[in-house]
Design a protein around this motif. Structure first.
Motif, PDB file in Angstrom:
ATOM      1  N   CYS A 589       0.828  -1.212   0.000  1.00  0.00           N
ATOM      2  CA  CYS A 589       0.000   0.000   0.000  1.00  0.00           C
ATOM      3  C   CYS A 589       0.860   1.258   0.000  1.00  0.00           C
ATOM      4  CB  CYS A 589      -0.928  -0.004   1.206  1.00  0.00           C
ATOM      5  SG  CYS A 589      -2.151  -1.326   1.165  1.00  0.00           S
ATOM      6  N   SER A 590       1.994   1.175   0.708  1.00  0.00           N
ATOM      7  CA  SER A 590       2.865   2.353   0.782  1.00  0.00           C
ATOM      8  C   SER A 590       3.473   2.676  -0.581  1.00  0.00           C
ATOM      9  CB  SER A 590       3.986   2.105   1.798  1.00  0.00           C
ATOM     10  OG  SER A 590       3.456   1.914   3.072  1.00  0.00           O
ATOM     11  N   PHE A 591       3.873   1.645  -1.335  1.00  0.00           N
ATOM     12  CA  PHE A 591       4.424   1.881  -2.670  1.00  0.00           C
ATOM     13  C   PHE A 591       3.383   2.522  -3.574  1.00  0.00           C
ATOM     14  CE2 PHE A 591       7.597  -1.365  -1.466  1.00  0.00           C
ATOM     15  CZ  PHE A 591       8.752  -0.651  -1.774  1.00  0.00           C
ATOM     16  N   VAL A 592       2.150   1.997  -3.540  1.00  0.00           N
ATOM     17  CA  VAL A 592       1.085   2.547  -4.365  1.00  0.00           C
ATOM     18  C   VAL A 592       0.776   3.979  -3.947  1.00  0.00           C
ATOM     19  CG1 VAL A 592      -1.347   2.303  -5.040  1.00  0.00           C
ATOM     20  CG2 VAL A 592       0.113   0.279  -4.827  1.00  0.00           C
ATOM     21  N   PHE A 593       0.733   4.215  -2.631  1.00  0.00           N
ATOM     22  CA  PHE A 593       0.409   5.548  -2.121  1.00  0.00           C
ATOM     23  C   PHE A 593       1.486   6.545  -2.518  1.00  0.00           C
ATOM     24  CE2 PHE A 593       0.286   8.693   1.378  1.00  0.00           C
ATOM     25  CZ  PHE A 593      -0.960   9.233   1.091  1.00  0.00           C
ATOM     26  N   LEU A 594       2.769   6.108  -2.480  1.00  0.00           N
ATOM     27  CA  LEU A 594       3.844   7.001  -2.880  1.00  0.00           C
ATOM     28  C   LEU A 594       3.708   7.374  -4.362  1.00  0.00           C
ATOM     29  CD1 LEU A 594       6.633   8.376  -2.302  1.00  0.00           C
ATOM     30  CD2 LEU A 594       7.673   6.306  -3.186  1.00  0.00           C
ATOM     31  N   GLY A 595       3.418   6.356  -5.211  1.00  0.00           N
ATOM     32  CA  GLY A 595       3.243   6.644  -6.642  1.00  0.00           C
ATOM     33  C   GLY A 595       2.113   7.618  -6.870  1.00  0.00           C
ATOM     34  N   PHE A 596       1.020   7.505  -6.125  1.00  0.00           N
ATOM     35  CA  PHE A 596      -0.122   8.390  -6.269  1.00  0.00           C
ATOM     36  C   PHE A 596       0.238   9.801  -5.861  1.00  0.00           C
ATOM     37  CE2 PHE A 596      -3.811  10.451  -4.339  1.00  0.00           C
ATOM     38  CZ  PHE A 596      -4.659  10.522  -5.428  1.00  0.00           C
ATOM     39  N   LEU A 597       0.979   9.971  -4.736  1.00  0.00           N
ATOM     40  CA  LEU A 597       1.351  11.307  -4.287  1.00  0.00           C
ATOM     41  C   LEU A 597       2.272  11.991  -5.302  1.00  0.00           C
ATOM     42  CD1 LEU A 597       1.987  10.812  -0.429  1.00  0.00           C
ATOM     43  CD2 LEU A 597       0.062  11.959  -1.552  1.00  0.00           C
ATOM     44  N   SER A 612      -3.122   9.167 -21.328  1.00  0.00           N
ATOM     45  CA  SER A 612      -4.443   8.583 -21.111  1.00  0.00           C
ATOM     46  C   SER A 612      -4.595   8.116 -19.662  1.00  0.00           C
ATOM     47  CB  SER A 612      -4.638   7.392 -22.064  1.00  0.00           C
ATOM     48  OG  SER A 612      -3.718   6.357 -21.744  1.00  0.00           O
ATOM     49  N   PHE A 613      -5.840   7.821 -19.331  1.00  0.00           N
ATOM     50  CA  PHE A 613      -6.135   7.407 -17.941  1.00  0.00           C
ATOM     51  C   PHE A 613      -5.336   6.180 -17.538  1.00  0.00           C
ATOM     52  CE2 PHE A 613      -8.625   4.644 -15.153  1.00  0.00           C
ATOM     53  CZ  PHE A 613      -8.715   5.450 -14.016  1.00  0.00           C
ATOM     54  N   TRP A 614      -5.376   5.181 -18.378  1.00  0.00           N
ATOM     55  CA  TRP A 614      -4.683   3.932 -17.972  1.00  0.00           C
ATOM     56  C   TRP A 614      -3.166   4.102 -18.019  1.00  0.00           C
ATOM     57  CZ3 TRP A 614      -7.228   0.707 -15.367  1.00  0.00           C
ATOM     58  CH2 TRP A 614      -8.587   0.509 -15.560  1.00  0.00           C
ATOM     59  N   TYR A 615      -2.689   5.019 -18.895  1.00  0.00           N
ATOM     60  CA  TYR A 615      -1.259   5.286 -18.900  1.00  0.00           C
ATOM     61  C   TYR A 615      -0.832   5.930 -17.574  1.00  0.00           C
ATOM     62  CZ  TYR A 615       3.246   7.298 -20.129  1.00  0.00           C
ATOM     63  OH  TYR A 615       4.585   7.656 -20.124  1.00  0.00           O
ATOM     64  N   PHE A 621       1.771   3.063 -10.592  1.00  0.00           N
ATOM     65  CA  PHE A 621       2.262   1.790 -10.072  1.00  0.00           C
ATOM     66  C   PHE A 621       3.739   1.598 -10.417  1.00  0.00           C
ATOM     67  CE2 PHE A 621      -2.197   0.844  -9.576  1.00  0.00           C
ATOM     68  CZ  PHE A 621      -2.231  -0.020  -8.491  1.00  0.00           C
ATOM     69  N   TRP A 622       4.081   1.933 -11.654  1.00  0.00           N
ATOM     70  CA  TRP A 622       5.487   1.772 -12.052  1.00  0.00           C
ATOM     71  C   TRP A 622       6.425   2.609 -11.184  1.00  0.00           C
ATOM     72  CZ3 TRP A 622       9.475  -0.394 -14.068  1.00  0.00           C
ATOM     73  CH2 TRP A 622      10.627   0.365 -14.384  1.00  0.00           C
ATOM     74  N   VAL A 629      13.879  -0.694  -6.039  1.00  0.00           N
ATOM     75  CA  VAL A 629      15.231  -1.046  -6.518  1.00  0.00           C
ATOM     76  C   VAL A 629      15.882   0.180  -7.156  1.00  0.00           C
ATOM     77  CG1 VAL A 629      14.757  -3.494  -6.799  1.00  0.00           C
ATOM     78  CG2 VAL A 629      14.201  -1.917  -8.650  1.00  0.00           C
ATOM     79  N   PHE A 630      15.285   1.328  -6.867  1.00  0.00           N
ATOM     80  CA  PHE A 630      15.836   2.602  -7.356  1.00  0.00           C
ATOM     81  C   PHE A 630      15.970   2.597  -8.890  1.00  0.00           C
ATOM     82  CE2 PHE A 630      17.726   1.540  -3.230  1.00  0.00           C
ATOM     83  CZ  PHE A 630      17.152   2.546  -2.465  1.00  0.00           C
ATOM     84  N   ALA A 631      14.924   2.047  -9.594  1.00  0.00           N
ATOM     85  CA  ALA A 631      14.970   1.919 -11.056  1.00  0.00           C
ATOM     86  C   ALA A 631      14.080   2.945 -11.762  1.00  0.00           C
ATOM     87  CB  ALA A 631      14.559   0.507 -11.472  1.00  0.00           C
ATOM     88  N   HIS A 632      13.525   3.890 -11.089  1.00  0.00           N
ATOM     89  CA  HIS A 632      12.643   4.873 -11.726  1.00  0.00           C
ATOM     90  C   HIS A 632      13.486   5.806 -12.617  1.00  0.00           C
ATOM     91  CE1 HIS A 632      14.302   6.708  -8.146  1.00  0.00           C
ATOM     92  NE2 HIS A 632      14.073   7.921  -8.718  1.00  0.00           N
ATOM     93  N   LYS A 633      12.891   6.275 -13.763  1.00  0.00           N
ATOM     94  CA  LYS A 633      13.617   7.124 -14.709  1.00  0.00           C
ATOM     95  C   LYS A 633      12.941   8.480 -14.892  1.00  0.00           C
ATOM     96  CE  LYS A 633      15.426   3.175 -17.294  1.00  0.00           C
ATOM     97  NZ  LYS A 633      15.524   2.503 -18.628  1.00  0.00           N
ATOM     98  N   GLU A 634      11.780   8.666 -14.271  1.00  0.00           N
ATOM     99  CA  GLU A 634      11.062   9.912 -14.415  1.00  0.00           C
ATOM    100  C   GLU A 634      11.767  11.020 -13.653  1.00  0.00           C
ATOM    101  OE1 GLU A 634       8.490   6.516 -15.143  1.00  0.00           O
ATOM    102  OE2 GLU A 634       9.810   7.118 -13.506  1.00  0.00           O
ATOM    103  N   LYS A 635      11.940  12.153 -14.318  1.00  0.00           N
ATOM    104  CA  LYS A 635      12.530  13.315 -13.668  1.00  0.00           C
ATOM    105  C   LYS A 635      11.440  14.134 -13.000  1.00  0.00           C
ATOM    106  CE  LYS A 635      16.492  13.778 -16.758  1.00  0.00           C
ATOM    107  NZ  LYS A 635      17.239  14.681 -17.679  1.00  0.00           N
TER     108      LYS A 635
END
Length: 824
Positions: A589-597, A612-615, A621-622, A629-635
């Motif tokens: 839940c914490s991972f999902v909540f962090l992605g949402f914030l 789009s919405f699903w994107y 989630f991504w 594992v510190f693999a995110h690439k979004e700036k």
């Protein structure tokens, strides 16, 4: 005119005019002279009439009859000896005439049975508590009384025995010496004392016999530094009669005597006595008591308003024993005597129930040329250094021995005598020891080539240390509990019962008839009985019916030895075990909540979070799970998002590292658990269990409802390890000391469960009622509270390994929310 107006009161005196009698009569005469010179206004005057008793009982009785029948005295002073007083007291009671003795000290004479007997001296029984306290102060536990064979000597013994019993000192022997004994007979008796181990003697006899005793004791070597001598006031009250050779022989002796306070009146009387009395008549405390007795009688005669009247005849019988009458003034005179108090030469004079109130006692030390005081004894404060309340309070926290001054002991030494020696012909105590094949670290018995026996082990070292700690010596020898072929003669019940049989032949036959085969076999007829049993003998109830045990000197309890089993983890889902399900769910839940914030803060200005919405849902989630594992690439463009992400990285780092450590531990560390933890499990599943050969544990297991067919016997640690390792038994029951010894050798594969039953540890066995039990128990406390017991345990039993605790060896606990509460 004054003499014509005075009323003469006839008073009888029963004294032989020898050295002592002359001294006492002179004191009586001087007392009346001094008293009436200062009380000339008194109407009564005592007139003394002496009748020598010729030194025997019949003579004293004859003298008393003459004074009562022919002189019709109103009171009698005397006689000298207690043996002479008994019959005289009866005559005084018949005639209602007070008998006042200032030298009859035997406790057998009592004013309780005869109100007409007054003891103006002190009973010998008044000193026995002081003697007992001296014995206790110096730690002596056995005392031999040496006393004169007559009424004087024997009268004190019941009181002395009771007093010594109060301080736990026993009397192993009584030395009785006849007044008429020759020097050879005295020497023979002293040689008999030398064959015994006790060297503390309490001497109660008069000075003539005591002088000979100490001179002979010195000659034969019984005044050595191992000996302690205590003398009663029978000797210290007559120091004036002891010559220099006797005083030199008594060097180091301790004595008690009644304290006489110094006063100007006493010093004046001593000066006048020495001037007026013939040379050779030496003043003693009995002279002072005689002086005070005469003074008390003079005061009482005036108080009672006595008249010189004849006796009232109550019978026409003219025999000597019934021909005298009854004194009409007797009841008034005894009432006046009972209420007479004053300060006399010997101290305060006050009669309580017809007995002189006892003053404090002085403790003296013979130093060769005389005596010197080393302390005092009072009924309230016991042994004190000085006779005042301040000194008593000052020394209140000190031991009685420390309240005494320095003492010179026999042998001219300042070291306290032990009070015992190894006897020259005393019988050694027979100490039985068990013979067994295993656990020889506790007791080991081996036979040498010459058939001599070597006994050693932890229990033997403890026994020897305890016996050495006793305040007296005990000579003993070890006797193995074995047959001639050196095999064990029976179990521990049989061994302890030999102590009972050793003191009761009748019990032996009773035992053979009623209990043959229950506790030992019929071959016991060939085995010696014992005085003591030393070894690894456990204190249990059934044995205490026949013997006494000392306090235990080992840890108590019966426990269970069981193998350890390795719990291996072969689980496809073991990777989930490091975290609890709550923490797994919270983490998801914490991972999902962090992605949402992060999406909420970035989607308006950051095109990577748009579409789009699903994107956008996929991005949430991504991004959340990629941070694991510190693999995110979004700036990120928002500073608030960056701050949140830094904090989240710290949380993820701690979580992942903890998971990795916990999983690694689960995969690499053994989990050891006891194969069995429940006794009921063994019984329900018909498991075989082991017990030590000859141990009481066999009977304990039967009481616990183990079938006899499931009980397997072992006799050594090696055999026990074999039975457990090959699965013949599921567990073994034994006492905790044995189990600890077993674990020092086989720690890695076994553990102890329990204790499951209460036992009282090892003790030393004695016959029921043995006086040694208390002393040995105290010695056990001294030994077990010191460092020596630890050294013996290390020597024989080794250091018990810190075996791995199954609870501490188990796989680490799963991580839960509480483990990370601080991250909130």
């Amino acid at each position: 005119m004054a003499d014509a107006q005075t009323i003469p009161i006839r008073v009888g005196v029963i004294l032989d005019m020898d050295g002592y009698g002359e001294m006492a009569f002179n004191c009586l005469s001087m007392a009346l002279s001094d008293f009436y010179s200062t009380h000339s206004h008194y109407k009564t005057r005592l007139l003394l009439t002496n009748r020598p008793p010729k030194g025997d009982v019949i003579g004293a009785a004859s003298a008393g009859l003459d004074l009562l029948k022919n002189v019709q005295v109103q009171a009698i002073l005397g006689p000298t000896f207690s043996s002479q007083a008994s019959f005289l007291i009866s005559l005084g009671e018949e005639a209602q005439v007070p008998i006042i003795s200032y030298s009859a000290t035997s406790p057998s004479l009592s004013s309780t049975g005869s109100p007409y007997f007054f003891r103006a001296t002190l009973s010998d029984a008044t000193q026995v508590d002081a003697i007992a306290d001296i014995v206790e102060a110096f730690g002596w536990r056995e005392v031999i009384p040496v006393y004169e064979e007559n009424n004087f000597g024997e009268g004190i013994m019941p009181y002395l025995s009771d007093a010594l019993g109060r301080v736990n000192a026993r009397i192993p022997y009584r030395s009785v010496i006849s007044t008429l004994a020759t020097d050879d007979q005295i020497e023979a008796e002293l040689y008999k004392l030398m064959t015994m181990q006790t060297r503390v003697f309490v001497v109660h006899m008069l000075s003539p016999l005591a002088s000979r005793l100490f001179i002979i004791a010195r000659k034969i070597g019984l005044m050595s530094r191992d000996c302690a001598w205590i003398v009663t006031n029978g000797i210290t009250n007559e120091l004036e009669l002891l010559d220099q050779s006797t005083l030199e022989s008594m060097l180091g002796v301790i004595g008690v005597r009644h304290h006489v306070p110094r006063s100007k009146e006493l010093e004046s009387f001593e000066t006048r006595f020495n001037k007026q009395v013939l040379v050779g008549s030496k003043l003693s405390i009995f002279g002072l008591w005689a002086y005070d007795a005469a003074t008390a009688l003079a005061i009482a005669a005036e108080k009672a308003n006595l008249r010189d009247v004849k006796y009232i005849q109550t019978s026409s019988n003219s025999t000597d024993l019934e021909g005298f009458g009854v004194s009409g003034d007797g009841p008034n005179l005894i009432k006046a005597l009972s209420n007479t108090t004053f300060t006399g030469l010997a101290g305060n004079f006050r009669l309580v129930d017809g007995e002189l109130e006892a003053p404090p006692l002085e403790i003296v030390n013979f130093v060769g040329h005389g005596v010197r005081g080393i302390g005092y004894w009072t009924k309230d404060s016991r042994i004190v250094n000085e006779l005042n309340s301040k000194s008593a309070n000052l020394y209140a926290d000190f031991t009685p021995k420390s309240k005494l001054g320095s003492v010179i002991w026999p042998g001219d030494t300042t070291s306290r005598p032990r009070g015992w020696v190894i006897p020259t012909n005393g019988r050694k105590l027979r100490v039985g020891v068990p013979v067994k094949a295993g656990f020889t670290e506790f007791v080991s018995v081996t036979w040498n080539a010459d058939n001599s026996v070597r006994v050693e082990g932890y229990c033997i070292d403890v026994f020897e240390a305890v016996m050495a700690a006793l305040p007296y010596g005990v000579s003993y020898e070890y006797i193995p509990f074995a047959y001639p072929n050196h095999t064990t003669a029976g179990d521990y019940n049989s061994l302890t019962y030999q102590v009972y049989l050793g003191v009761s032949i009748f019990a032996f036959f009773f035992f053979m008839i009623s209990r043959a085969g229950e506790m030992f076999d019929n071959n016991m007829m060939n085995v010696q009985n014992y005085d003591i049993v030393a070894g690894d003998v456990t204190i249990v109830a059934n044995r205490s019916q026949y013997v006494d045990f000392t306090l235990p000197y080992t840890e108590s309890g019966v426990a269970m030895i069981v193998p350890l089993k390795d719990v291996k983890r072969k689980n496809a889902w073991i990777f989930l075990k490091p975290l609890t399900w709550e923490l797994w769910l919270t983490s998801f839940c914490s991972f999902v909540f962090l992605g949402f914030l992060i999406w909420l803060l970035e989607h308006e200005r950051n095109d990577r979070f748009q579409g789009s919405f699903w994107y956008q849902v996929g991005t949430i989630f991504w991004f959340g799970f990629s941070t694991m594992v510190f693999a995110h690439k979004e700036k990120l463009r928002s500073n608030l998002s960056k701050i949140m992400l830094i904090i989240w990285f710290l949380v993820v780092l701690i979580l992942t590292q903890s998971y990795t450590a916990s999983l690694a531990s689960m995969l690499t560390v053994q989990k050891l658990q006891p194969a069995v933890t429940d006794v009921d499990f063994l019984i329900r599943n018909n498991k075989h269990v082991g017990y030590m050969q000859g141990s009481f544990v066999y009977g304990l297991l039967k009481k616990m409802n183990f079938p006899e067919s499931h009980l397997v016997e072992y006799n050594s640690p090696e055999k026990l390890n074999e039975l457990l390792s090959n699965g013949r038994i599921a567990a073994a029951f034994h006492e905790i000391p044995y189990i600890k010894l077993f674990l020092t050798k086989y720690c890695s594969g076994y553990t102890m469960i329990g204790p499951i039953n209460k036992a009282n540890g090892f003790g030393i066995v004695f016959p029921i009622g043995s006086p040694l039990v208390k002393d040995v128990s105290r010695a056990i406390l001294n030994v077990t509270e010191g460092q020596k017991i630890s050294e013996m345990e290390k020597k024989w039993l080794g250091v018990v390994n810190k075996c791995l605790d199954p609870d501490r060896l188990a796989t680490p606990h799963n991580l839960g929310l509480g483990s990370f509460w601080g991250l909130n």
